[in-house]
Motif scaffolding. Structure first.
Motif, short mmCIF file in Angstrom:
data_model
loop_
_atom_site.label_atom_id
_atom_site.label_comp_id
_atom_site.label_asym_id
_atom_site.label_seq_id
_atom_site.Cartn_x
_atom_site.Cartn_y
_atom_site.Cartn_z
N GLN A 38 65.43 -31.02 64.74
CA GLN A 38 66.41 -30.75 65.78
C GLN A 38 66.79 -29.27 65.74
N THR A 39 67.26 -28.76 66.86
CA THR A 39 67.92 -27.46 66.86
C THR A 39 69.42 -27.75 66.90
N THR A 40 69.96 -28.04 68.06
CA THR A 40 71.37 -28.45 68.13
C THR A 40 71.54 -29.77 67.40
N LYS A 41 72.52 -29.81 66.51
CA LYS A 41 72.74 -31.00 65.69
C LYS A 41 74.23 -31.15 65.43
N ARG A 42 74.71 -32.39 65.40
CA ARG A 42 76.14 -32.63 65.24
C ARG A 42 76.58 -32.44 63.79
N PHE A 43 77.88 -32.26 63.63
CA PHE A 43 78.50 -32.10 62.31
C PHE A 43 78.85 -33.49 61.74
N ASP A 44 77.85 -34.35 61.64
CA ASP A 44 78.10 -35.73 61.20
C ASP A 44 78.51 -35.83 59.74
N ALA A 45 78.21 -34.83 58.96
CA ALA A 45 78.57 -34.86 57.54
C ALA A 45 80.07 -35.02 57.34
N LEU A 46 80.86 -34.53 58.29
CA LEU A 46 82.32 -34.62 58.15
C LEU A 46 82.77 -36.07 58.09
N LYS A 47 82.09 -36.96 58.81
CA LYS A 47 82.47 -38.38 58.82
C LYS A 47 82.34 -38.98 57.42
N LEU A 48 81.23 -38.68 56.79
CA LEU A 48 80.99 -39.22 55.44
C LEU A 48 81.96 -38.61 54.43
N LEU A 49 82.22 -37.31 54.58
CA LEU A 49 83.16 -36.66 53.68
C LEU A 49 84.55 -37.28 53.78
N MET A 50 85.05 -37.44 55.00
CA MET A 50 86.38 -38.03 55.17
C MET A 50 86.44 -39.46 54.67
N THR A 51 85.36 -40.20 54.87
CA THR A 51 85.33 -41.59 54.41
C THR A 51 85.48 -41.68 52.90
N PHE A 52 84.66 -40.92 52.17
CA PHE A 52 84.73 -41.00 50.72
C PHE A 52 86.00 -40.38 50.16
N LYS A 53 86.49 -39.32 50.79
CA LYS A 53 87.73 -38.70 50.31
C LYS A 53 88.92 -39.65 50.46
N LEU A 54 88.95 -40.38 51.59
CA LEU A 54 90.09 -41.26 51.87
C LEU A 54 89.98 -42.62 51.17
N MET A 55 88.74 -43.13 51.03
CA MET A 55 88.57 -44.48 50.48
C MET A 55 88.16 -44.48 49.02
N GLY A 56 87.36 -43.53 48.62
CA GLY A 56 86.82 -43.53 47.26
C GLY A 56 85.57 -44.37 47.17
N SER A 57 84.69 -44.03 46.24
CA SER A 57 83.41 -44.74 46.12
C SER A 57 83.56 -46.13 45.53
N ASP A 58 84.60 -46.36 44.71
CA ASP A 58 84.78 -47.69 44.12
C ASP A 58 85.04 -48.75 45.18
N LEU A 59 85.98 -48.46 46.08
CA LEU A 59 86.29 -49.42 47.14
C LEU A 59 85.09 -49.60 48.06
N PHE A 60 84.39 -48.50 48.35
CA PHE A 60 83.21 -48.60 49.19
C PHE A 60 82.18 -49.53 48.56
N GLY A 61 81.94 -49.37 47.27
CA GLY A 61 80.99 -50.25 46.59
C GLY A 61 81.41 -51.70 46.62
#
Length: 509
Positions: A363-386
């Motif tokens: 791709q050339t133009t590409k979305r900043f989708d990484a922010l979604k994953l960052l906010m998810t793990f920062k707010l929830m934590g990996s333990d709860l996600f697992g």
């Protein structure tokens, strides 16, 4: 020239009109979604295709003058939102289509407002480093060395495409001394072959077709009784291909097949790939979330053996569409697709340590989708996600047990992830395959039309099966008991109706 205030209220900038319009639209959108959340007592409205099409056609206009916000939002709510599949409802279980987490939904608001283009650093200064650091964290979780790299993608289709693309280019360079980027495909490329299991995702064939190899370049390998890639059959096929003067160059394993959720024996396939000098790609679009599982991470402990990996975050990572990633064991492999443009990513940028993500993306133009994953793990934590991931897998296993306890259901798989394949078996005429198939097709259709239960249909060995893809952590075993009872009653009703039709037919003919 003075600022035109008719324009100004429609853009984000420092003015009261802009701020007021932003709040108005955001509040209306949030209210609309919240209202639908409270109203949605089932995953679909039950409206017919004809009704939805007619309503959409009536609302689609491009007026010369803008309409009132309230009127437009009301129309969108009544026509679009209420007639959409409400994927956040626990009874929506048809496809690998996840209920999105609230941090991901919130991140979308920021992503859309910033509107970063992730191709060059000067267009996405902070966002570039967010993606790069998240990729680094994931390569560490996978077990790769510091030589690994990756890129966010639109999802599994693009990631699998990139795997085939890099493998093809490297094979042409190694075997034919041809750099495909510059010289195009050599005539000998028609000899190239890819091996994958019969249950691998269709994007392996699709990628081969788009990359000039053709679908015939994909060789299907048999599966064992656990629906996993059979290494012995692959060995036999490789030998046969070479005897025919063909060139196997890539093997694709699947960590979570679409229908069964089965995970191939990654270490055995890695050993085969090393021995036969094949590029080893793992499609972990579905099963990649097991990286954070407390109970089942061992199923993908050998992910790091792959040359390249696909992981989708809009499946079992619960991110809004679209959000995926592609990883490579050796970052230099991205040179197979790199290209430099003076106005975008000049080569001298590398000398200055500037990161331009376009160099490792199709791709050339590409979305900043990484922010979604960052906010998810920062707010929830990996333990709860697992815990969430484990809960859904355990729920699928319990649901399979419930179905097995009913004489009128046949379960085709022991869930390895959270997919359950089954079919309804009528009390009579079970030997009549077309009759059994039609009852199951009618079961799926009737529940979709009622809107109360959304399940998928598929075929295995020519037989129709129904499928629950149980991604939603808000689902419960009580809910599944209710659905199973509903399906039993609906199946009996369809049987009775079909029996009457069969009787009528025999009387008249």
């Amino acid at each position: 020239m003075e600022l035109n205030m008719n324009f100004a209220q429609w853009f984000l900038h420092a003015s009261d009109k802009s701020e007021n319009m932003y709040h108005t639209l955001m509040n209306q959108a949030v209210g609309l979604v919240a209202d639908q959340t409270m109203r949605a007592n089932q995953p679909f409205s039950g409206a017919s295709r004809q009704e939805i099409e007619a309503a959409v056609k009536e609302m689609i206009t491009i007026p010369a003058a803008g309409q009132k916000v309230d009127a437009v939002m009301e129309e969108i709510q009544n026509v679009i939102v209420r007639n959409s599949l409400w994927i956040s409802h626990p009874s929506a279980m048809a496809h690998l289509h996840c209920p999105p987490l609230l941090p991901s939904i919130a991140a979308e608001v920021i992503i859309n407002a910033l509107n970063q283009s992730m191709d060059s650093w000067d267009q996405s200064p902070a966002a570039t480093y967010v993606e790069a650091e998240l990729i680094k964290l994931f390569t560490e979780h996978i077990g790769y060395s510091q030589e690994a790299d990756g890129a966010f993608t639109s999802g599994g289709t693009q990631s699998n495409y990139m795997g085939v693309l890099l493998a093809r280019n490297k094979a042409c360079q190694t075997n034919f001394a041809v750099r495909v980027q510059e010289e195009g495909l050599p005539a000998e490329a028609r000899k190239l072959r890819i091996l994958c299991s019969e249950h691998a995702h269709f994007t392996v064939q699709k990628s081969a077709a788009q990359l000039g190899l053709g679908t015939n370049a994909v060789i299907k390998v048999a599966t064992n009784d656990k629906n996993q890639f059979c290494v012995e059959d692959a060995k036999a096929k490789i030998e046969q291909l070479r005897q025919q003067g063909l060139l196997p160059f890539m093997v694709v394993a699947t960590a979570g097949t679409t229908d069964f959720g089965s995970i191939d024996s990654l270490s055995d396939i890695a050993e085969l790939a090393a021995k036969e000098q094949l590029w080893f790609h793992i499609d972990a679009a579905y099963g990649g979330a097991l990286l954070f599982s407390h109970q089942y991470s061992g199923l993908i402990r050998d992910l790091h053996l792959a040359d390249s990996i696909t992981i989708d975050f809009h499946k079992l990572y619960y991110q809004t569409i679209s959000c995926g990633a592609f990883f490579v064991k050796h970052k230099q492999d991205f040179q197979q697709i790199s290209y430099y443009a003076d106005y975008l990513n000049p080569e001298e940028d590398q000398e200055d340590g500037i990161i331009n993500l376009v160099e490792k993306s199709v791709q050339t133009t590409k979305r900043f989708d990484a922010l979604k994953l960052l906010m998810t793990f920062k707010l929830m934590g990996s333990d709860l996600f697992g815990e969430m991931v484990d809960y859904t897998i355990n729920l699928a296993k319990e649901t399979a047990k419930l179905l097995k306890n009913e004489a009128c259901f046949e379960v085709l798989n022991e869930p390895e992830l959270n997919a359950v394949l089954f079919r309804y078996l009528p009390s009579d005429h079970r030997e009549d395959q077309s009759y059994v198939d039609e009852i199951n097709l009618e079961l799926q259709r009737s529940f979709y039309q009622s809107g109360e239960l959304i399940m998928a249909k598929t075929k295995q060995a020519g037989k129709v099966y129904l499928k629950f893809t149980m991604l939603n952590p808000l689902n419960t075993i009580g809910n599944m008991k209710t659905h199973i009872e509903q399906m039993k009653r609906a199946g009996e009703k369809i049987e009775k109706e079909q029996g009457e039709v069969r009787y009528e037919y025999s009387v008249h003919y």
